[in-house]
Enzyme design. Structure first.
Site, mmCIF file in Angstrom:
data_model
loop_
_atom_site.group_PDB
_atom_site.id
_atom_site.type_symbol
_atom_site.label_atom_id
_atom_site.label_comp_id
_atom_site.label_asym_id
_atom_site.label_seq_id
_atom_site.Cartn_x
_atom_site.Cartn_y
_atom_site.Cartn_z
ATOM 1 N N LYS A 85 -0.147 17.129 -4.673
ATOM 2 C CA LYS A 85 -0.375 16.034 -3.395
ATOM 3 C C LYS A 85 1.420 15.818 -3.069
ATOM 4 O O LYS A 85 1.950 15.957 -3.945
ATOM 5 C CB LYS A 85 -1.066 14.694 -3.937
ATOM 6 C CG LYS A 85 -1.199 13.708 -2.700
ATOM 7 C CD LYS A 85 -2.811 14.166 -2.263
ATOM 8 C CE LYS A 85 -3.344 13.428 -1.121
ATOM 9 N NZ LYS A 85 -4.671 13.838 -0.924
HETATM 10 P P1 NAD Z 1 -5.988 8.946 9.123
HETATM 11 O O1 NAD Z 1 -4.691 8.585 8.859
HETATM 12 O O2 NAD Z 1 -6.399 9.728 9.986
HETATM 13 O O3 NAD Z 1 -6.852 7.525 9.125
HETATM 14 C C1 NAD Z 1 -6.841 6.291 8.481
HETATM 15 C C2 NAD Z 1 -7.441 5.009 8.712
HETATM 16 O O4 NAD Z 1 -7.208 4.172 8.040
HETATM 17 C C3 NAD Z 1 -6.854 4.742 10.277
HETATM 18 O O5 NAD Z 1 -8.059 4.481 11.001
HETATM 19 C C4 NAD Z 1 -5.920 3.644 9.928
HETATM 20 O O6 NAD Z 1 -5.967 2.902 11.163
HETATM 21 C C5 NAD Z 1 -6.888 2.964 9.051
HETATM 22 N N1 NAD Z 1 -6.049 1.829 8.147
HETATM 23 C C6 NAD Z 1 -4.618 2.337 7.609
HETATM 24 N N2 NAD Z 1 -4.434 1.336 6.767
HETATM 25 C C7 NAD Z 1 -5.287 0.310 6.794
HETATM 26 C C8 NAD Z 1 -5.607 -0.940 6.324
HETATM 27 N N3 NAD Z 1 -4.448 -1.589 5.530
HETATM 28 N N4 NAD Z 1 -6.872 -1.273 6.199
HETATM 29 C C9 NAD Z 1 -7.822 -0.744 6.819
HETATM 30 N N5 NAD Z 1 -7.608 0.485 7.382
HETATM 31 C C10 NAD Z 1 -6.562 0.996 7.480
HETATM 32 O O7 NAD Z 1 -6.433 9.280 7.378
HETATM 33 P P2 NAD Z 1 -7.433 10.241 6.990
HETATM 34 O O8 NAD Z 1 -7.134 11.398 6.843
HETATM 35 O O9 NAD Z 1 -8.637 9.833 7.800
HETATM 36 O O10 NAD Z 1 -7.811 9.807 5.398
HETATM 37 C C11 NAD Z 1 -8.204 8.578 4.955
HETATM 38 C C12 NAD Z 1 -8.590 8.546 3.414
HETATM 39 O O11 NAD Z 1 -9.360 9.907 3.339
HETATM 40 C C13 NAD Z 1 -7.400 8.664 2.660
HETATM 41 O O12 NAD Z 1 -7.640 7.919 1.489
HETATM 42 C C14 NAD Z 1 -7.343 10.040 2.084
HETATM 43 O O13 NAD Z 1 -6.650 10.359 0.962
HETATM 44 C C15 NAD Z 1 -8.686 10.395 2.063
HETATM 45 N N6 NAD Z 1 -8.912 11.979 2.312
HETATM 46 C C16 NAD Z 1 -8.552 12.658 3.574
HETATM 47 C C17 NAD Z 1 -8.820 13.781 3.809
HETATM 48 C C18 NAD Z 1 -8.510 14.727 4.855
HETATM 49 O O14 NAD Z 1 -8.915 15.798 5.110
HETATM 50 N N7 NAD Z 1 -7.712 14.025 5.905
HETATM 51 C C19 NAD Z 1 -9.609 14.574 2.810
HETATM 52 C C20 NAD Z 1 -9.934 14.052 1.523
HETATM 53 C C21 NAD Z 1 -9.663 12.548 1.610
#
Ligand code: NAD
Length: 410
Positions: A102
């Site tokens: 990561k």
């Molecule tokens: P992203 O940045 O695209 O979206 C994050 C979302 O969370 C946004 O809507 C943002 O406004 C919201 N957010 C941010 N701070 C917040 C808070 N304090 N309270 C509530 N909402 C909040 O990120 P993502 O890629 O969608 O990732 C989201 C989660 O999924 C993370 O935990 C990430 O590790 C996990 N994840 C992502 C992927 C991927 O392929 N992108 C894969 C596996 C896991």
């Protein structure tokens, strides 16, 4: 408890189930390599900001290190370390040939210009470039990073290694991105939820779903559920949330997201806080934003019967025990959000072969892998009478321990 201690508490529970040898604990509970770098950025107004970036490679016994890069004020060494180790168990659980890594920069990008983010991304990539590479370590998007950021990572890496699209995944389609990858994490969550609901004889069509986070993962989960005709009653983003007992208009929310506006700009719905979203009246709760949001303070107030962890490490160890005691079904992050890294695996292999699958094939293969991982997790959990999280860790740890032993790491 720090995020890394917390992940290692889950690790211990899984390791005990497979009677892991003591000497293996020392190898598997620490990272192989931890790189911390200085990332100086000349801001648009001429001032200089120095950020700190990390790339943690946890275990590479089963293949090149693999894991996202996040830009977030809370992304510190401990959090990135925890997320790197989760990637090791996740790639092993879905049985794709990667290790776990990561990366992250401790930064609030909300007030940064695209130019400043680009400069920061290129400086960071150059600083960690010596540990990256298609057969070494392959980054991907995570919180606050996207296909454009991956394009800059690829360009910076390719500047010194020649054209290397296979050095990073989650790229734009024009640069070797795979059709289906952007939606893969969210689709994977939906496939797992569908499969688990069928196994438990739960009528998903009758369920009301709440999703915290409406970024890449949350918005694709909402779209997938909407396609299936499942009611999404609440969603939120960093600015707050919205609730509608009769179901929200998902395509309207997606249009807002696409134009970089908040879900709270929807009218004709109830406005709720992110805390209220977690406790709202629903059947399925999907945290899809930050870690450590389900805690000892709110676990007892969660009304959903099923919690499916689209975010990484959204549940603290104390809250995990409380959810278990109150009979909630928790589908752990290792399994639930593994569609992202599985999609990245498809993109990487296609880049290596300079070949492109159609999106239908991508989704079909994704579903197959997710269903196989779900089946083995459910089988382990039910035959040993343990929670799905412990089962998922146990399966992942066993595979990594075997590969580590065969390669002579111990
Ligand atoms: P992203 O940045 O695209 O979206 C994050 C979302 O969370 C946004 O809507 C943002 O406004 C919201 N957010 C941010 N701070 C917040 C808070 N304090 N309270 C509530 N909402 C909040 O990120 P993502 O890629 O969608 O990732 C989201 C989660 O999924 C993370 O935990 C990430 O590790 C996990 N994840 C992502 C992927 C991927 O392929 N992108 C894969 C596996 C896991």
């Amino acid at each position: 408890m720090t995020p890394f201690e917390s992940v290692n508490t889950f690790f211990d529970r899984g390791a005990q189930l497979i009677h892991l040898k003591d000497e293996m604990y020392d190898v598997l509970k620490t990272s192989y390599r931890e790189v911390q770098v200085q990332v100086p950025v000349r801001m648009d107004n001429g001032s200089l900001h120095v950020y700190t970036g990390y790339r943690i490679q946890h275990n590479g016994a089963r293949g090149p290190y693999k894991g996202g890069i996040r830009y977030h004020p809370q992304a510190d060494l401990d959090e990135v370390r925890a997320l790197a180790s989760l990637m090791t168990w996740k790639t092993a659980l879905v049985d794709i040939p990667f290790g776990g890594a990561k990366g992250g920069i401790t930064v609030d990008i909300s007030n940064m210009s695209p130019h400043e983010i680009e400069v920061m991304t290129r400086r960071f990539t150059n600083a960690i470039g010596h540990v990256l590479g298609p057969a070494r370590d392959i980054p991907a998007p995570d919180l606050n990073t996207n296909a454009q950021v991956m394009a800059w990572v690829m360009d910076a890496y390719s500047a010194s290694h020649g054209y290397t699209p296979q050095s990073v995944t989650g790229k734009p389609l024009e640069l070797g991105g795979a059709p289906g990858r952007e939606a893969a994490t969210g689709r994977g969550v939906v496939y797992v939820l569908e499969g688990a609901a069928k196994h438990w004889d739960v009528d998903l069509q009758a369920c009301r779903v709440a999703i915290q986070g409406f970024g890449n993962v949350g918005s694709w989960v909402a779209r997938g559920l909407d396609e299936l005709g499942v009611k999404v009653v609440a969603v939120s983003d960093v600015k707050g949330g919205v609730y509608c007992a009769n179901g929200l208009d998902v395509s309207r929310l997606v249009r807002l997201g696409d134009s970089r506006r908040s879900v709270i700009e929807t009218d004709g719905v109830d406005h709720i806080s992110n805390e209220e979203l977690l406790e709202c009246d629903c059947d399925v709760l999907i945290p899809a934003a930050l870690g450590d949001v389900i805690t000892a303070d709110n676990a007892e107030k969660i009304r959903a019967d099923i919690v499916i962890e689209a975010a990484n490490h959204p549940t603290t160890t104390e809250a995990d025990a409380m959810l278990r005691d109150t009979g909630k079904r928790v589908i752990p992050d290792l399994l639930a959000n593994a569609g992202g890294v599985t999609g990245s695996y498809f993109e990487w292999t296609q880049n290596i072969q300079q070949f492109k699958w159609k999106e239908e094939r991508f989704n079909e293969e994704l579903r197959d892998i997710m269903m196989r991982a779900l089946d083995s997790t459910l089988f382990f959990a039910e035959s040993r009478d343990v929670p799905m999280r412990d089962a998922a860790f146990a399966i992942g740890i066993e595979r990594v321990a075997r590969a580590s032993k065969l390669r002579g790491y111990v």
